[in-house]
Design an enzyme around this catalytic site. Structure first.
Site, PDB file in Angstrom:
ATOM      1  N   ASP A  18     -33.466  66.212  70.894  1.00 59.79           N
ATOM      2  CA  ASP A  18     -33.385  66.500  69.465  1.00 59.79           C
ATOM      3  C   ASP A  18     -32.915  65.201  68.814  1.00 59.79           C
ATOM      4  O   ASP A  18     -31.750  64.830  68.911  1.00 59.79           O
ATOM      5  CB  ASP A  18     -32.372  67.634  69.236  1.00 59.79           C
ATOM      6  CG  ASP A  18     -32.034  67.828  67.762  1.00 59.79           C
ATOM      7  OD1 ASP A  18     -32.690  67.219  66.896  1.00 59.79           O
ATOM      8  OD2 ASP A  18     -31.099  68.614  67.483  1.00 59.79           O
ATOM      9  N   ASP A 203     -32.895  75.939  59.174  1.00 59.25           N
ATOM     10  CA  ASP A 203     -32.320  74.727  59.783  1.00 59.25           C
ATOM     11  C   ASP A 203     -31.899  73.735  58.702  1.00 59.25           C
ATOM     12  O   ASP A 203     -32.733  73.043  58.123  1.00 59.25           O
ATOM     13  CB  ASP A 203     -33.363  74.107  60.722  1.00 59.25           C
ATOM     14  CG  ASP A 203     -32.860  72.838  61.417  1.00 59.25           C
ATOM     15  OD1 ASP A 203     -31.732  72.397  61.130  1.00 59.25           O
ATOM     16  OD2 ASP A 203     -33.609  72.282  62.244  1.00 59.25           O
TER      17      ASP A 203
HETATM   18  P1  ADP Z   1     -29.130  66.626  62.195  1.00 60.21           P
HETATM   19  O1  ADP Z   1     -29.993  67.629  62.845  1.00 60.21           O
HETATM   20  O2  ADP Z   1     -29.691  66.151  60.895  1.00 60.21           O
HETATM   21  O3  ADP Z   1     -28.723  65.508  63.064  1.00 60.21           O
HETATM   22  P2  ADP Z   1     -26.782  68.280  62.489  1.00 60.21           P
HETATM   23  O4  ADP Z   1     -27.364  69.574  62.818  1.00 60.21           O
HETATM   24  O5  ADP Z   1     -26.049  67.536  63.528  1.00 60.21           O
HETATM   25  O6  ADP Z   1     -27.823  67.344  61.755  1.00 60.21           O
HETATM   26  O7  ADP Z   1     -25.822  68.505  61.236  1.00 60.21           O
HETATM   27  C1  ADP Z   1     -25.156  67.451  60.670  1.00 60.21           C
HETATM   28  C2  ADP Z   1     -24.665  67.862  59.320  1.00 60.21           C
HETATM   29  O8  ADP Z   1     -23.883  69.035  59.421  1.00 60.21           O
HETATM   30  C3  ADP Z   1     -23.786  66.795  58.712  1.00 60.21           C
HETATM   31  O9  ADP Z   1     -24.115  66.631  57.342  1.00 60.21           O
HETATM   32  C4  ADP Z   1     -22.407  67.374  58.887  1.00 60.21           C
HETATM   33  O10 ADP Z   1     -21.534  66.925  57.877  1.00 60.21           O
HETATM   34  C5  ADP Z   1     -22.659  68.842  58.756  1.00 60.21           C
HETATM   35  N1  ADP Z   1     -21.612  69.636  59.392  1.00 60.21           N
HETATM   36  C6  ADP Z   1     -21.199  69.587  60.675  1.00 60.21           C
HETATM   37  N2  ADP Z   1     -20.189  70.440  60.882  1.00 60.21           N
HETATM   38  C7  ADP Z   1     -19.961  71.041  59.694  1.00 60.21           C
HETATM   39  C8  ADP Z   1     -19.036  72.038  59.245  1.00 60.21           C
HETATM   40  N3  ADP Z   1     -18.122  72.540  60.065  1.00 60.21           N
HETATM   41  N4  ADP Z   1     -19.095  72.420  57.955  1.00 60.21           N
HETATM   42  C9  ADP Z   1     -20.002  71.884  57.112  1.00 60.21           C
HETATM   43  N5  ADP Z   1     -20.879  70.959  57.474  1.00 60.21           N
HETATM   44  C10 ADP Z   1     -20.876  70.539  58.749  1.00 60.21           C
HETATM   45 MG    MG Z   2     -31.166  68.947  63.513  1.00 58.40          MG
END
Ligand code: ADP
Ligand code: MG
Length: 629
Positions: A18, A203
């Site tokens: 991913d 998502d």
């Molecule tokens: P990606 O798939 O784009 O890499 P992720 O699924 O890892 O993203 O999500 C990252 C996003 O989720 C970031 O913007 C992060 O700030 C947010 N995030 C992670 N944990 C939390 C939380 N506990 N509450 C709100 N937002 C969160």
């Molecule tokens: Mg993602």
């Protein structure tokens, strides 16, 4: 070492990656069970960050993140928001304003990131992250890994898909398939579960948003529809907090924190921390001592500190429109796919930003059901990718059908430009892939010996408002009157969602084809030239008998209207009814002209009936005038 005792010599080592905007995750299937591979630090996800230190060392992941504040302009985050995009794209221009690292235009109108004087393509930057994920897997297995499935946002277009595949290649991976993130999540959710359900996957990650609806049944995962926004995610939530902090600070000290890359990076970090904390607690303290020196004009000498309290309520208030936007996208998708909300039996939440209580609440209210709690929003996509990778390789090795079947869809319409600068759809959005489609087109000028096939992806009926995927010429056509030459244009979409197009002159059998590769290789001028409505090489949809029949009828009606109009115009102008009727008739004529130009039979049939009524109306008025005389 963990990998040494690992015993599965028969199966080839394959992984699912991913490649997230914010975090990346790698997984594999062991003994039929998908599992995430942790990195050396024990973390199951790795920040998608790349940095170059002042001594020229390249850093990836957690170590890159840790030094981001002190090396902001040479630390890349969220590169995925730029992958496969053109320099001229509005989102790229917008990104330039807020990113601490430098974007430059590549020779061919693509986007490059300049780190310590060296410009790299976005695919190269993403490749660094992918190499790191590959390395994490190799350390775990204690040996080389090549085959991988990589996930991408469902709403990625062809250019973004190609650029991701390129990144995989640069990283030394054999990318056996590219699959959509929400689909991967559904795969992990429904794998070996023996369920029969209609599921929505919501998502919301760091930089992209996707919503997909699937039917899951006996190992068949069929995507019914998908929608999204590839420039919308948690980063936008952080940005709102950053702006709030910047404004507050400016009001108090008359200083703009955004002018200082290091201060800005500290703000971004603090904003994200506060946002995450507010998913658990009702308020969060933001404390950034020594954020900036005072302006000399103020006469003060002590460094300035930033200290604010942010409540969950305030955060929800600042980001209400963002949350709303995700729901609007869901709503639009369901309407277009003609799916009722009530038909959805499960909602799976994916992506870190769905941890925000407000997001969960709004999703729950919209679908009227509690989201599934059993999946891990950060890991489920990689797990699904691993499941797909294992199924593909397993099937190859044993020569049997995979034990699961994925039927995904293409997120955007695909077609070509036709005469008049219009877009002619060959493959509608939400068509199941792989797929192919063929239409017959024809020349628009007498003795036209070449046609230009301009391949487009997008949702507008005006050609130049869509994404240009590529173009080619089919030459050597026999010299004939216009409309006589028939050219078959065929589109193919691979299981990765990548497009190839061919055109064939029916009379000679001469054929041309392209595998559509990223348009990044085109300059802005070239794009303009390609999309000019210059008719020299234009094609039109082949007139069908039906079209000719309807067109003749419509043209006859239009002539009638033109004849009757001068007779009745003076008589009915000025009355409410009359003015309105005249306006409507003009509008219908306009629609008819457009439909003829675009050779759109269906649209023409609609106006045929309207024109028929207009003619009767005008005739009636003309008769009344005549009887009065
Ligand atoms: P990606 O798939 O784009 O890499 P992720 O699924 O890892 O993203 O999500 C990252 C996003 O989720 C970031 O913007 C992060 O700030 C947010 N995030 C992670 N944990 C939390 C939380 N506990 N509450 C709100 N937002 C969160
Ligand atoms: Mg993602």
């Amino acid at each position: 070492m963990r990998g040494v005792n690992h015993k599965e010599p028969m199966a080839e080592r394959v992984i699912g990656i991913d490649l997230g905007t914010t975090n990346s995750c790698v997984a594999t299937v062991e003994g039929g069970v998908p599992k995430v591979i942790a990195n050396k630090g024990g973390y199951k996800t790795t920040p998608s960050m790349v940095a170059i230190t002042d001594s020229g060392r390249r850093l990836v992941g957690h170590i890159a993140k840790r030094q981001a504040i002190t090396n902001a302009s040479n630390t890349v985050y969220a590169a995925k928001r730029l992958i496969g995009r053109k320099w001229s794209h509005p989102t790229v221009q917008q990104a330039r304003q807020v990113l601490p690292y430098k974007l430059v235009e590549g020779d061919t109108g693509d986007v490059r990131i300049e780190l310590r004087g060296t410009a790299s393509s976005i695919s190269e930057i993403s490749a660094v992250v992918l190499s790191e994920m590959k390395k994490i897997a190799e350390e775990y297995f204690g040996g080389p890994v090549e085959k991988a499935v990589i996930t991408i946002p469902a709403y990625f277009n062809d250019g973004q898909r190609q650029a991701t595949k390129d990144a995989g290649k640069i990283a030394g991976l054999d990318v056996i398939r590219i699959i959509n993130e929400p689909t991967a999540a559904a795969l992990a959710y429904g794998y070996k579960k023996n369920i029969k359900k209609r599921v929505a996957v919501f998502d919301l990650g760091g930089g992209t948003f996707d919503i997909s609806v699937l039917d899951i049944q006996d190992g068949v995962f069929e995507v019914l529809a998908t929608a999204g926004d590839t420039y919308f995610g948690g980063e936008d939530f952080d940005q709102r907090i950053v702006e709030w902090l910047v404004f507050g600070f400016a009001k108090e000290h008359r200083l703009d924190l955004r002018t200082d890359a290091m201060a800005l990076q500290r703000l971004r970090d603090a904003a994200e921390q506060a946002k995450m904390q507010l998913s658990v607690t009702p308020s969060a303290e933001i404390n950034l001592p020594f954020i900036m020196s005072p302006s000399p004009a103020s006469g003060k000498t002590d460094a300035l500190h930033l200290q604010r309290t942010l409540t969950r309520e305030k955060l929800e208030d600042m980001t209400a429109d963002l949350v709303e936007r995700s729901i609007e996208i869901c709503d639009r998708m369901l309407k277009e796919a003609r799916i009722q909300k009530e038909e959805i039996e499960e909602v799976v939440l994916v992506g870190g930003q769905t941890r925000m209580p407000k997001v969960q609440q709004v999703v729950k209210e919209y679908f009227g059901i509690d989201p599934v709690k059993s999946v891990h929003p950060d890991e489920v996509v990689a797990l699904g990718a691993a499941v797909q990778a294992a199924a593909l390789v397993g099937a190859q090795e044993e020569g049997k059908q995979p034990d699961l079947l994925l039927l995904d869809v293409t997120p955007h319409q695909l077609g070509i430009m036709i005469a008049g600068g219009y877009f002619n759809t060959l493959i509608p959005a939400n068509s199941t892939v792989p797929t192919s489609s063929m239409h017959t087109f024809t020349t628009v000028r007498d003795a036209q010996t070449a046609v230009k096939i301009v391949v487009l992806q997008g949702d507008s009926e005006v050609a130049n408002q869509n994404e240009l995927l590529g173009e080619f010429l089919l030459t050597g056509l026999p010299s004939r009157p216009r409309g006589e030459i028939e050219v078959d244009v065929k589109f193919d979409i691979s299981p990765d969602g990548i497009v190839s197009v061919s055109a064939r002159d029916k009379s000679t059998g001469v054929q041309q084809s392209i595998q559509v590769t990223a348009t990044n290789r085109l300059s802005e001028d070239e794009m303009k030239r390609i999309l000019s409505t210059n008719e020299e090489f234009a094609v039109a949809e082949k007139n069908t008998e039906m079209f000719t029949k309807v067109k003749n009828d419509v043209e006859r009606h239009m002539r009638d209207v033109d004849k009757l109009m001068p007779l009745v115009k003076d008589f009915i102008t000025g009355s409410d009814f009359g003015d309105d009727a005249l306006k409507k008739v003009e509008a219908v004529k306009e629609r008819a002209k457009k439909a003829i130009q675009r050779q759109d039979v269906e649209a023409l049939k609609d106006v045929q009936e309207l024109l028929d009524r207009a003619v009767s109306m005008l005739k009636g008025v003309a008769e009344r005038i005549a009887s009065k005389k």
